[in-house]
Design a protein around this motif. Structure first.
Motif: not given
Length: 69
Positions: A34-57
């Motif tokens: 549903g919509f809520f599931t897609y929203l959670l997956v999008i938030l998880a994707t942004f968080d993983f991306g930001s986390g990896i970027r911060m660790i590399m930084f």
């Protein structure tokens, strides 16, 4: 006192894992995406991306500091 990029990156990764778990539970409970599931997956994707970027930084900063010495 400022947080290090490593700590922030770890927090982002933990949030990404948490949002992924919530998305899996939502699909398991409802049986469909549903919509809520897609929203959670999008938030998880942004968080993983930001986390990896911060660790590399963090490691990039450490490498630059080591070269200065």
């Amino acid at each position: 006192m400022r947080q290090s990029p490593l700590f922030s990156g770890i927090i982002y990764i933990v949030l990404g894992v948490l949002f992924t778990v919530f998305a899996i539970q939502d699909v398991t409970r409802n049986g469909e995406w549903g919509f809520f599931t897609y929203l959670l997956v999008i938030l998880a994707t942004f968080d993983f991306g930001s986390g990896i970027r911060m660790i590399m930084f963090h490691f990039k900063i450490k490498n630059i500091q080591k070269k200065k010495k």
